[in-house]
Write a protein that holds these residues in place. Structure first.
Motif, PDB file in Angstrom:
ATOM      1  N   GLU A   3      42.407  49.358  35.725  1.00 42.92           N
ATOM      2  CA  GLU A   3      42.654  48.279  36.685  1.00 42.92           C
ATOM      3  C   GLU A   3      44.074  48.367  37.228  1.00 42.92           C
ATOM      4  N   ALA A   4      45.018  48.775  36.380  1.00 42.66           N
ATOM      5  CA  ALA A   4      46.416  48.900  36.817  1.00 42.66           C
ATOM      6  C   ALA A   4      46.563  49.967  37.891  1.00 42.66           C
ATOM      7  N   VAL A   5      45.768  51.015  37.837  1.00 43.30           N
ATOM      8  CA  VAL A   5      45.809  52.049  38.874  1.00 43.30           C
ATOM      9  C   VAL A   5      45.415  51.439  40.221  1.00 43.30           C
ATOM     10  N   VAL A   6      44.374  50.622  40.217  1.00 44.40           N
ATOM     11  CA  VAL A   6      43.941  49.945  41.443  1.00 44.40           C
ATOM     12  C   VAL A   6      45.008  48.958  41.907  1.00 44.40           C
ATOM     13  N   MET A   7      45.592  48.224  40.971  1.00 43.34           N
ATOM     14  CA  MET A   7      46.643  47.276  41.328  1.00 43.34           C
ATOM     15  C   MET A   7      47.834  47.992  41.965  1.00 43.34           C
ATOM     16  N   GLN A   8      48.200  49.154  41.431  1.00 41.13           N
ATOM     17  CA  GLN A   8      49.327  49.910  42.006  1.00 41.13           C
ATOM     18  C   GLN A   8      49.064  50.217  43.476  1.00 41.13           C
ATOM     19  N   VAL A   9      47.828  50.573  43.804  1.00 46.11           N
ATOM     20  CA  VAL A   9      47.473  50.843  45.194  1.00 46.11           C
ATOM     21  C   VAL A   9      47.656  49.576  46.027  1.00 46.11           C
ATOM     22  N   LEU A  10      47.155  48.455  45.518  1.00 44.14           N
ATOM     23  CA  LEU A  10      47.242  47.193  46.272  1.00 44.14           C
ATOM     24  C   LEU A  10      48.673  46.674  46.358  1.00 44.14           C
ATOM     25  N   TRP A  11      49.471  46.913  45.334  1.00 42.40           N
ATOM     26  CA  TRP A  11      50.875  46.510  45.410  1.00 42.40           C
ATOM     27  C   TRP A  11      51.605  47.338  46.463  1.00 42.40           C
ATOM     28  N   GLY A  12      51.158  48.559  46.658  1.00 43.46           N
ATOM     29  CA  GLY A  12      51.790  49.419  47.653  1.00 43.46           C
ATOM     30  C   GLY A  12      51.468  49.020  49.081  1.00 43.46           C
ATOM     31  N   ASP A  13      50.276  48.501  49.296  1.00 44.20           N
ATOM     32  CA  ASP A  13      49.846  48.104  50.639  1.00 44.20           C
ATOM     33  C   ASP A  13      48.617  47.208  50.521  1.00 44.20           C
ATOM     34  N   LEU A  70      39.031  42.630  38.555  1.00 45.37           N
ATOM     35  CA  LEU A  70      40.315  42.045  38.943  1.00 45.37           C
ATOM     36  C   LEU A  70      40.123  40.718  39.667  1.00 45.37           C
ATOM     37  N   LEU A  71      39.086  40.629  40.484  1.00 46.02           N
ATOM     38  CA  LEU A  71      38.754  39.355  41.154  1.00 46.02           C
ATOM     39  C   LEU A  71      38.433  38.279  40.122  1.00 46.02           C
ATOM     40  N   ASN A  72      37.587  38.629  39.147  1.00 50.88           N
ATOM     41  CA  ASN A  72      37.181  37.668  38.119  1.00 50.88           C
ATOM     42  C   ASN A  72      38.359  37.208  37.271  1.00 50.88           C
ATOM     43  N   LYS A  73      39.346  38.063  37.084  1.00 46.85           N
ATOM     44  CA  LYS A  73      40.539  37.711  36.317  1.00 46.85           C
ATOM     45  C   LYS A  73      41.540  36.899  37.139  1.00 46.85           C
ATOM     46  N   GLY A  74      41.345  36.853  38.455  1.00 46.01           N
ATOM     47  CA  GLY A  74      42.291  36.155  39.315  1.00 46.01           C
ATOM     48  C   GLY A  74      43.513  36.982  39.654  1.00 46.01           C
ATOM     49  N   ALA A  75      43.432  38.303  39.452  1.00 45.50           N
ATOM     50  CA  ALA A  75      44.562  39.184  39.745  1.00 45.50           C
ATOM     51  C   ALA A  75      44.629  39.551  41.218  1.00 45.50           C
ATOM     52  N   ILE A  76      43.478  39.511  41.892  1.00 47.97           N
ATOM     53  CA  ILE A  76      43.418  39.826  43.318  1.00 47.97           C
ATOM     54  C   ILE A  76      42.559  38.793  44.035  1.00 47.97           C
ATOM     55  N   ALA A  77      42.703  38.784  45.350  1.00 50.49           N
ATOM     56  CA  ALA A  77      41.878  37.927  46.203  1.00 50.49           C
ATOM     57  C   ALA A  77      41.088  38.819  47.146  1.00 50.49           C
ATOM     58  N   ALA A  78      39.955  38.317  47.611  1.00 52.82           N
ATOM     59  CA  ALA A  78      39.128  39.052  48.568  1.00 52.82           C
ATOM     60  C   ALA A  78      38.865  38.171  49.768  1.00 52.82           C
ATOM     61  N   TYR A 109      41.048  43.326  50.051  1.00 52.09           N
ATOM     62  CA  TYR A 109      41.613  42.898  48.781  1.00 52.09           C
ATOM     63  C   TYR A 109      43.135  42.867  48.847  1.00 52.09           C
ATOM     64  N   SER A 110      43.698  41.840  48.225  1.00 50.58           N
ATOM     65  CA  SER A 110      45.154  41.672  48.150  1.00 50.58           C
ATOM     66  C   SER A 110      45.520  41.205  46.745  1.00 50.58           C
ATOM     67  N   PRO A 111      46.678  41.621  46.251  1.00 50.71           N
ATOM     68  CA  PRO A 111      47.085  41.186  44.906  1.00 50.71           C
ATOM     69  C   PRO A 111      47.526  39.728  44.899  1.00 50.71           C
TER      70      PRO A 111
END
Length: 123
Positions: A7-17, A47-55, A64-66
């Motif tokens: 999940e952190a790999v996906v988050m890194q992408v979203l944090w980048g853009d 990540l959506l279910n955890k509340g880490a990102i929004a859709a 998707y956004s962090p």
């Protein structure tokens, strides 16, 4: 909130853009990841279910956004690591790395600078 390594790999992408679609996230994954589209979508849903990102729905796709800031996640992860492995103490962490991994001249200089700043703050 606990974010797995995948999940952190996906988050890194979203944090980048962001915002990004699932396809855009897949296209921006680091070179070594050859995950299937279903895997990426599963990670996004977790990540959506955890509340880490929004859709946000845009036409037939979601963007998707962090919601969790990278700095907040790094702080939580580093505290957790230090608590689990070194009883919440930083000095044993630094000692461990200095014994098992050669510290560069830059690393040592940075550690000295940080210690001086901490010392100045405590006066």
């Amino acid at each position: 909130m606990r974010i797995s390594e995948a999940e952190a790999v996906v988050m890194q992408v979203l944090w980048g853009d962001h915002p990004l679609s699932a396809d855009e996230v897949m296209a921006r994954l680091p070179g070594g990841n050859d995950w299937a589209e279903a895997t990426v979508k599963t990670l996004l849903n977790r990540l959506l279910n955890k509340g880490a990102i929004a859709a946000e729905k845009e036409g037939r796709r979601y963007l998707y956004s962090p919601l969790v800031q990278r700095d907040a996640w790094v702080l939580e992860e580093s505290r957790s690591l230090i608590d689990r492995l070194f009883d919440g103490r930083v000095a044993p962490l630094v000692a461990h790395f200095s014994q098992h991994r050669k510290l560069s001249t830059e690393d040592v200089a940075e550690l000295r600078r940080l210690l001086e700043e901490l010392d100045d703050e405590q006066r």
